[in-house]
Design an enzyme around this catalytic site. Sequence first.
Site, mmCIF file in Angstrom:
data_model
loop_
_atom_site.group_PDB
_atom_site.id
_atom_site.type_symbol
_atom_site.label_atom_id
_atom_site.label_comp_id
_atom_site.label_asym_id
_atom_site.label_seq_id
_atom_site.Cartn_x
_atom_site.Cartn_y
_atom_site.Cartn_z
ATOM 1 N N ARG A 1 0.986 -1.128 0.225
ATOM 2 C CA ARG A 1 -0.284 -0.052 -0.109
ATOM 3 C C ARG A 1 0.864 1.198 -0.104
ATOM 4 O O ARG A 1 1.805 1.375 0.950
ATOM 5 C CB ARG A 1 -1.074 -0.093 1.351
ATOM 6 N N ARG B 1 -0.657 -5.564 4.853
ATOM 7 C CA ARG B 1 0.258 -5.038 3.781
ATOM 8 C C ARG B 1 1.320 -4.299 3.956
ATOM 9 O O ARG B 1 1.186 -3.547 5.026
ATOM 10 C CB ARG B 1 -0.746 -3.923 2.881
ATOM 11 N N GLU C 1 -11.366 4.690 -5.186
ATOM 12 C CA GLU C 1 -11.524 3.310 -5.114
ATOM 13 C C GLU C 1 -12.176 2.619 -6.287
ATOM 14 O O GLU C 1 -12.912 3.247 -6.826
ATOM 15 C CB GLU C 1 -12.315 2.980 -3.769
#
Length: 150
Positions: free
Chosen positions: A45, A95, A53
């Site tokens: 990320r 992440r 999104e």
Amino acid sequence: MKRLLVLTLLLTGCGGGVRNAARVERVVDGDTIVVRVDGRSERVRYIGVDTPESVKPGVRVQCFAKSAAKENAKLVLGRDVRLEYDAEARDRYGRLLAYVWRGDLLVNAELVRLGYGKPLEIAPNLAHAAELRQLAAAAKRDHRGLWSRC
């Protein structure tokens, strides 16, 4: 002591976090990629940038999301990159959190500069926050990217 200082500077890239070489295997969306690093696949990320999104469960595709993902792919897909870490190595989803460098180009900053994303400041990962804010202000002023449509 001098050797330790030189080693520290080499590992941190003279002011940033430790950097790992990686190869981009897949682009998830405008601010998330999958890389091959240290022999394994890792979801990364981007720190400091939030793009619209396009794949978040329960959220419809947002304005400019597909363009942001396409630009991200153009910048990094199949390429060798360096991952620069900040204060926290991972987010609550596991992440990796990183600034992604392609050569001398900070991809996180390039996405903001072109108007594909907005700055996202989450302490304590703020190493490039001031730079990202300036780039976003210029993109907004010049109506680049999502600032022209959304």
